[in-house]
Design an enzyme around this catalytic site. Structure first.
Site, PDB file in Angstrom:
ATOM      1  N   SER A  15       0.827  -1.216   0.000  1.00 20.40           N
ATOM      2  CA  SER A  15       0.000   0.000   0.000  1.00 20.40           C
ATOM      3  C   SER A  15       0.856   1.259   0.000  1.00 20.40           C
ATOM      4  CB  SER A  15      -0.943   0.005   1.207  1.00 20.40           C
ATOM      5  OG  SER A  15      -0.232  -0.357   2.370  1.00 20.40           O
ATOM      6  N   ASN A  91       7.427  -8.828   1.092  1.00 23.37           N
ATOM      7  CA  ASN A  91       7.935  -7.478   1.383  1.00 23.37           C
ATOM      8  C   ASN A  91       7.414  -6.907   2.701  1.00 23.37           C
ATOM      9  OD1 ASN A  91       8.922  -4.620   0.567  1.00 23.37           O
ATOM     10  ND2 ASN A  91       6.714  -4.382   0.903  1.00 23.37           N
ATOM     11  N   SER A 143      17.315  -6.971   4.985  1.00 24.72           N
ATOM     12  CA  SER A 143      17.843  -5.624   5.257  1.00 24.72           C
ATOM     13  C   SER A 143      19.330  -5.750   5.564  1.00 24.72           C
ATOM     14  CB  SER A 143      17.127  -5.031   6.467  1.00 24.72           C
ATOM     15  OG  SER A 143      17.840  -3.905   6.953  1.00 24.72           O
ATOM     16  N   TYR A 156      14.182  -6.656  14.990  1.00 28.03           N
ATOM     17  CA  TYR A 156      14.173  -6.446  13.528  1.00 28.03           C
ATOM     18  C   TYR A 156      15.364  -7.166  12.874  1.00 28.03           C
ATOM     19  CZ  TYR A 156      13.962  -3.734   9.138  1.00 28.03           C
ATOM     20  OH  TYR A 156      13.885  -3.342   7.817  1.00 28.03           O
ATOM     21  N   ILE A 189      16.813   3.501   2.605  1.00 26.84           N
ATOM     22  CA  ILE A 189      15.920   3.833   1.489  1.00 26.84           C
ATOM     23  C   ILE A 189      15.046   5.012   1.913  1.00 26.84           C
ATOM     24  CG2 ILE A 189      14.136   2.954  -0.084  1.00 26.84           C
ATOM     25  CD1 ILE A 189      16.942   1.527  -0.274  1.00 26.84           C
TER      26      ILE A 189
HETATM   27  P1  NAP Z   1       6.433   0.804   4.962  1.00 23.45           P
HETATM   28  O1  NAP Z   1       6.459   2.055   4.154  1.00 23.45           O
HETATM   29  O2  NAP Z   1       6.251   0.936   6.449  1.00 23.45           O
HETATM   30  O3  NAP Z   1       5.286  -0.150   4.368  1.00 23.45           O
HETATM   31  C1  NAP Z   1       5.033  -1.385   4.961  1.00 23.45           C
HETATM   32  C2  NAP Z   1       3.969  -2.105   4.179  1.00 23.45           C
HETATM   33  O4  NAP Z   1       3.744  -3.381   4.801  1.00 23.45           O
HETATM   34  C3  NAP Z   1       2.627  -1.385   4.161  1.00 23.45           C
HETATM   35  O5  NAP Z   1       2.020  -1.596   2.918  1.00 23.45           O
HETATM   36  C4  NAP Z   1       1.844  -2.102   5.272  1.00 23.45           C
HETATM   37  O6  NAP Z   1       0.446  -2.070   5.080  1.00 23.45           O
HETATM   38  C5  NAP Z   1       2.348  -3.510   5.080  1.00 23.45           C
HETATM   39  N1  NAP Z   1       2.178  -4.373   6.249  1.00 23.45           N
HETATM   40  C6  NAP Z   1       2.611  -4.169   7.517  1.00 23.45           C
HETATM   41  N2  NAP Z   1       2.255  -5.211   8.295  1.00 23.45           N
HETATM   42  C7  NAP Z   1       1.603  -6.085   7.489  1.00 23.45           C
HETATM   43  C8  NAP Z   1       0.981  -7.343   7.695  1.00 23.45           C
HETATM   44  N3  NAP Z   1       0.975  -7.935   8.896  1.00 23.45           N
HETATM   45  N4  NAP Z   1       0.387  -7.962   6.640  1.00 23.45           N
HETATM   46  C9  NAP Z   1       0.374  -7.381   5.414  1.00 23.45           C
HETATM   47  N5  NAP Z   1       0.946  -6.184   5.163  1.00 23.45           N
HETATM   48  C10 NAP Z   1       1.536  -5.558   6.185  1.00 23.45           C
HETATM   49  O7  NAP Z   1       7.764  -0.067   4.785  1.00 23.45           O
HETATM   50  P2  NAP Z   1       8.982   0.101   3.729  1.00 23.45           P
HETATM   51  O8  NAP Z   1       9.936   1.081   4.300  1.00 23.45           O
HETATM   52  O9  NAP Z   1       8.445   0.286   2.378  1.00 23.45           O
HETATM   53  O10 NAP Z   1       9.659  -1.347   3.859  1.00 23.45           O
HETATM   54  C11 NAP Z   1       9.249  -2.463   3.061  1.00 23.45           C
HETATM   55  C12 NAP Z   1      10.144  -3.643   3.391  1.00 23.45           C
HETATM   56  O11 NAP Z   1      11.508  -3.285   3.153  1.00 23.45           O
HETATM   57  C13 NAP Z   1      10.075  -4.076   4.852  1.00 23.45           C
HETATM   58  O12 NAP Z   1      10.188  -5.471   4.945  1.00 23.45           O
HETATM   59  C14 NAP Z   1      11.282  -3.394   5.467  1.00 23.45           C
HETATM   60  O13 NAP Z   1      11.733  -4.061   6.621  1.00 23.45           O
HETATM   61  C15 NAP Z   1      12.281  -3.501   4.320  1.00 23.45           C
HETATM   62  N6  NAP Z   1      13.362  -2.521   4.395  1.00 23.45           N
HETATM   63  C16 NAP Z   1      13.093  -1.180   4.356  1.00 23.45           C
HETATM   64  C17 NAP Z   1      14.156  -0.273   4.415  1.00 23.45           C
HETATM   65  C18 NAP Z   1      13.929   1.225   4.361  1.00 23.45           C
HETATM   66  O14 NAP Z   1      14.901   1.983   4.475  1.00 23.45           O
HETATM   67  N7  NAP Z   1      12.700   1.684   4.137  1.00 23.45           N
HETATM   68  C19 NAP Z   1      15.464  -0.740   4.539  1.00 23.45           C
HETATM   69  C20 NAP Z   1      15.694  -2.105   4.585  1.00 23.45           C
HETATM   70  C21 NAP Z   1      14.623  -2.989   4.512  1.00 23.45           C
HETATM   71  P3  NAP Z   1      -0.472  -0.906   5.775  1.00 23.45           P
HETATM   72  O15 NAP Z   1      -0.167   0.366   4.983  1.00 23.45           O
HETATM   73  O16 NAP Z   1      -1.859  -1.360   5.591  1.00 23.45           O
HETATM   74  O17 NAP Z   1      -0.029  -0.808   7.204  1.00 23.45           O
END
Ligand code: NAP
Length: 248
Positions: A15, A91, A143, A156, A189
């Site tokens: 989303s 993801n 990550s 985490y 990111i």
């Molecule tokens: P984000 O913006 O917080 O988005 C998280 C997404 O996961 C949202 O769509 C959320 O849905 C959904 N979600 C959370 N809990 C869920 C569940 N139980 N079942 C189904 N969907 C669920 O996260 P992001 O920063 O894009 O990160 C995406 C992935 O990349 C994660 O695994 C994160 O650990 C990894 N990552 C991110 C970074 C970074 O710098 N951003 C770095 C390394 C790794 P809702 O909107 O409905 O809550």
């Protein structure tokens, strides 16, 4: 021919953030995308509408990836509507950061269940259609923190390190059936979340990265498309670091 033409792709947690960009790039590459979310109904509906134009197709499901039965139900629905699942992108992920001293059992369980158990739930569910098709690609979003560790993120980091072990094991078990499994380890990111942070701090982070910038969701989505597609046909059990050289 586009890289994911005629492929049925499931992306969890799309989303917003990285998952949204992955859904967009998969549709751009010709895939039929089924994505999930937990609570962002309006954002999910907007994404469905944004992607279902000019011959593209995306459908959002509210499905909690941490719940075993909901993952199975999702995959059953996708198989009955679209026939199979070619690609699974695990993801969905959350953080509940705090020092170990203060970390509650609930904060530990929430992160492990959403980030790690979810990959087990979805991978178990897609195994049957992928085995039947004798083909598939699974991508797990880890990550750099899972490789390096980080103070204040024991839950985490454990979940993301666990995903790497899970990835290698699934690759070893399913390789003989032409089902591949790889992980991506993003670094810093830049998303809506980082926009809200003190920009001086963010600039310091950028300065510490060899490529001198934070990554974009699209940087991660591009690596995901590579692993999802036949471009990576001889790649399995690997972790690709998408971190601008932050971790070498
Ligand atoms: P984000 O913006 O917080 O988005 C998280 C997404 O996961 C949202 O769509 C959320 O849905 C959904 N979600 C959370 N809990 C869920 C569940 N139980 N079942 C189904 N969907 C669920 O996260 P992001 O920063 O894009 O990160 C995406 C992935 O990349 C994660 O695994 C994160 O650990 C990894 N990552 C991110 C970074 C970074 O710098 N951003 C770095 C390394 C790794 P809702 O909107 O409905 O809550």
């Amino acid at each position: 021919m586009k890289l994911l033409e005629n492929k049925i792709v499931i992306v969890t947690g799309a989303s917003r953030g990285i998952g949204k960009s992955i859904a967009e790039e998969c549709v751009n590459q010709g895939a039929t995308v089924i994505f999930t979310y937990l609570s962002s109904k309006e954002k999910a509906e907007a994404l469905e509408a944004e992607l279902s134009v000019n011959g593209g197709f995306a459908k959002g499901y509210k499905s909690d990836a941490s719940k075993f039965d909901e993952a199975q139900e999702l995959v059953d629905n996708v198989v009955s509507e679209f026939g199979t699942v070619d690609v699974l992108i695990n993801n969905a992920g959350i953080t509940r950061d705090t020092l170990l001293m203060r970390m509650s059992e609930e904060q530990w369980d929430e992160v492990i269940n959403t980030n790690l158990k979810s990959a087990f739930n979805l991978t178990k569910a897609v195994q049957r259609p992928m085995l039947k098709a004798r083909s598939g690609s699974i991508v797990n979003m880890s990550s750099v923190v899972g490789v390096k560790g980080n103070a204040g993120q024991a839950n985490y980091a454990a979940s993301k390190a666990g995903l790497i072990g899970f990835t290698k094991s699934v690759a070893a078990e399913l390789g003989s059936r032409n089902i591949r499994c790889n992980a991506i380890a993003p670094g810093f990111i830049e998303t809506e979340m980082t926009d809200a942070l003190d920009q001086k701090v963010v600039q310091e982070w950028r300065n510490g990265i060899p490529l001198k910038r934070g990554g974009s969701p699209k940087d991660v989505a591009n690596a995901t498309v590579f692993l999802a597609s036949e471009m990576s046909a001889y790649v399995t059990g690997q972790t690709i670091h998408v971190c601008g050289g932050m971790l070498m």
